[in-house]
Design a protein around this motif. Sequence first.
Motif, mmCIF file in Angstrom:
data_model
loop_
_atom_site.group_PDB
_atom_site.id
_atom_site.type_symbol
_atom_site.label_atom_id
_atom_site.label_comp_id
_atom_site.label_asym_id
_atom_site.label_seq_id
_atom_site.Cartn_x
_atom_site.Cartn_y
_atom_site.Cartn_z
ATOM 1 N N LYS A 34 53.468 -54.945 83.707
ATOM 2 C CA LYS A 34 52.618 -55.201 84.847
ATOM 3 C C LYS A 34 53.099 -54.967 86.158
ATOM 4 O O LYS A 34 52.707 -54.442 87.143
ATOM 5 C CB LYS A 34 52.415 -56.758 84.824
ATOM 6 C CG LYS A 34 50.798 -57.254 85.089
ATOM 7 C CD LYS A 34 50.779 -58.606 84.416
ATOM 8 C CE LYS A 34 49.564 -59.111 85.132
ATOM 9 N NZ LYS A 34 49.583 -60.836 84.801
ATOM 10 N N HIS A 204 48.685 -63.093 72.255
ATOM 11 C CA HIS A 204 48.092 -61.641 72.252
ATOM 12 C C HIS A 204 48.371 -61.052 71.148
ATOM 13 O O HIS A 204 49.692 -60.768 70.899
ATOM 14 C CB HIS A 204 48.623 -60.962 73.638
ATOM 15 C CG HIS A 204 47.984 -59.952 73.781
ATOM 16 N ND1 HIS A 204 46.448 -59.488 74.012
ATOM 17 C CD2 HIS A 204 48.609 -58.470 73.474
ATOM 18 C CE1 HIS A 204 46.322 -58.229 74.192
ATOM 19 N NE2 HIS A 204 47.537 -57.522 73.891
ATOM 20 N N GLY A 226 46.747 -64.509 79.578
ATOM 21 C CA GLY A 226 46.388 -62.954 79.142
ATOM 22 C C GLY A 226 46.137 -62.581 78.154
ATOM 23 O O GLY A 226 45.730 -61.656 77.605
ATOM 24 N N LEU A 228 44.347 -61.550 74.311
ATOM 25 C CA LEU A 228 43.065 -61.151 73.846
ATOM 26 C C LEU A 228 42.564 -61.917 72.934
ATOM 27 O O LEU A 228 43.480 -61.997 71.798
ATOM 28 C CB LEU A 228 43.177 -59.766 73.832
ATOM 29 C CG LEU A 228 41.786 -59.065 73.170
ATOM 30 C CD1 LEU A 228 40.617 -59.064 74.169
ATOM 31 C CD2 LEU A 228 42.032 -57.677 72.495
ATOM 32 N N PRO A 247 37.059 -55.988 82.740
ATOM 33 C CA PRO A 247 38.554 -56.277 82.331
ATOM 34 C C PRO A 247 38.864 -57.542 81.660
ATOM 35 O O PRO A 247 39.745 -57.647 81.016
ATOM 36 C CB PRO A 247 39.397 -55.727 83.521
ATOM 37 C CG PRO A 247 38.480 -55.992 84.607
ATOM 38 C CD PRO A 247 37.096 -55.612 84.209
ATOM 39 N N GLU A 248 38.354 -58.505 82.099
ATOM 40 C CA GLU A 248 38.386 -59.959 81.678
ATOM 41 C C GLU A 248 37.930 -60.409 80.549
ATOM 42 O O GLU A 248 38.117 -61.536 79.814
ATOM 43 C CB GLU A 248 38.306 -60.955 82.791
ATOM 44 C CG GLU A 248 36.596 -60.979 83.047
ATOM 45 C CD GLU A 248 36.220 -60.284 84.006
ATOM 46 O OE1 GLU A 248 36.704 -59.096 84.231
ATOM 47 O OE2 GLU A 248 35.039 -60.517 84.363
ATOM 48 N N ARG A 251 39.612 -62.425 77.384
ATOM 49 C CA ARG A 251 41.023 -62.770 77.788
ATOM 50 C C ARG A 251 41.097 -64.398 77.735
ATOM 51 O O ARG A 251 40.087 -64.966 77.816
ATOM 52 C CB ARG A 251 41.400 -62.457 79.202
ATOM 53 C CG ARG A 251 41.656 -60.821 79.063
ATOM 54 C CD ARG A 251 42.817 -60.370 78.358
ATOM 55 N NE ARG A 251 42.565 -58.878 78.164
ATOM 56 C CZ ARG A 251 43.500 -58.185 77.534
ATOM 57 N NH1 ARG A 251 44.472 -58.827 77.218
ATOM 58 N NH2 ARG A 251 43.303 -56.892 77.303
ATOM 59 N N GLU A 253 41.940 -66.493 79.718
ATOM 60 C CA GLU A 253 40.850 -67.185 80.812
ATOM 61 C C GLU A 253 39.765 -67.569 80.715
ATOM 62 O O GLU A 253 39.248 -68.326 81.124
ATOM 63 C CB GLU A 253 41.558 -66.660 82.135
ATOM 64 C CG GLU A 253 43.368 -66.774 82.616
ATOM 65 C CD GLU A 253 43.948 -65.699 81.566
ATOM 66 O OE1 GLU A 253 43.462 -64.886 80.941
ATOM 67 O OE2 GLU A 253 45.302 -66.203 81.624
ATOM 68 N N THR A 254 39.129 -66.194 80.201
ATOM 69 C CA THR A 254 37.705 -66.259 80.185
ATOM 70 C C THR A 254 37.254 -67.302 79.015
ATOM 71 O O THR A 254 36.224 -67.874 78.940
ATOM 72 C CB THR A 254 37.348 -64.802 79.879
ATOM 73 O OG1 THR A 254 37.732 -63.874 80.540
ATOM 74 C CG2 THR A 254 35.654 -64.806 79.667
ATOM 75 N N SER A 257 37.095 -70.765 80.244
ATOM 76 C CA SER A 257 35.916 -70.940 81.099
ATOM 77 C C SER A 257 34.782 -71.157 80.353
ATOM 78 O O SER A 257 33.720 -71.559 80.368
ATOM 79 C CB SER A 257 35.882 -70.050 82.023
ATOM 80 O OG SER A 257 35.537 -68.825 81.709
#
Length: 330
Positions: A34, A204, A226, A228, A247-248, A251, A253-254, A257
């Motif tokens: 990154k 991940h 991060g 997947l 891209p999200e 992930r 974070e998705t 939510s």
Amino acid sequence: MSKRPITVSVDRLLRKRDTPAPRKLPADERSCPKCQTHWTSDEMRRNMRVCAACGHHFPAGARERLDQLSGGAPWVELWPELRASDPLQFVDLEPYPDRVEKAEAAGSNEALVVAEIPIGGHDCVAAIMDFSFLGGSMGSVVGEKLARACDRCVERNLPLVVITASGGARMQEGVIALMQMAKTVVAFDLMHDAELPVIVVLVHPTTGGVWASFASLGDVTYAEPGALIAFSGPRVIEQTTREKLPPEFGRAETQLSNGQVDDVVDRRELPARIGKVLGILERPSGMAPAPAVTMARAGAERAANAARTLPDLSRRVVSKVLRSDDKGGR
Ligand SMILES: [Zn+2]
């Protein structure tokens, strides 16, 4: 857009070639993909394989994770001797036993390591997946170890902590690998009946049959930043649907939510967080098993007795059906 003509000077290019380029550090597993910061092995180990500059989470082996969770306290590995057989005699680019042998030579003995371990001062059974062993794929040994881990929890009145990292079912074991989805779900059901907590940490990548079975059944579910978490990876979906995914997609974070995980937790905070949850959920020592456990055990005994009398029962049922057919015929 600039309208300046592009000029190429061979002399300048040659002169440039004379001056040595600044030495770049080799791009290996310690270079952050990154932010490109390079870390020494020692720095990586001390920071739990998280980039101190940008927070990127590098892959970590199962045994290293056990050390991280226990904070250096000793832990005991369970059933390290279990090995997969090759009933299908499966060969893709190379035979399955050769692949297993190579993976073992790299340092792991299977894609799941189970241990009895204290986390934050609370005893538990931990089942940690290792992505470096054949992509963390779930075969017969992974299913068997996880089922035994649940049995051990019920026997000893302990909670279960699972860290998942998997590409899914192990294709070299075919339908036997797929059967482990049902086996692990039934094992988690036993934990549920015994009223013992299961904490799952998704790292991940957690995909395929693992996400579609036990990985999504924790009482408390955390994910690393991060990570997947999806049934099919974005590349497979894009190739099938010919549509570009954001891209999200999938992930951690998705998934947070969307309500699929309870929280996204930095690896460096995980031991303290898991310890805290275990402290809240654990049953005081010496407390009798919950009535549900006694009922589950009694139910299992009744089912076993019923299975033993099944041939006799089926004969009786068949004869009864035949008799009623005779009556109906008259
Ligand atoms: Zn970084």
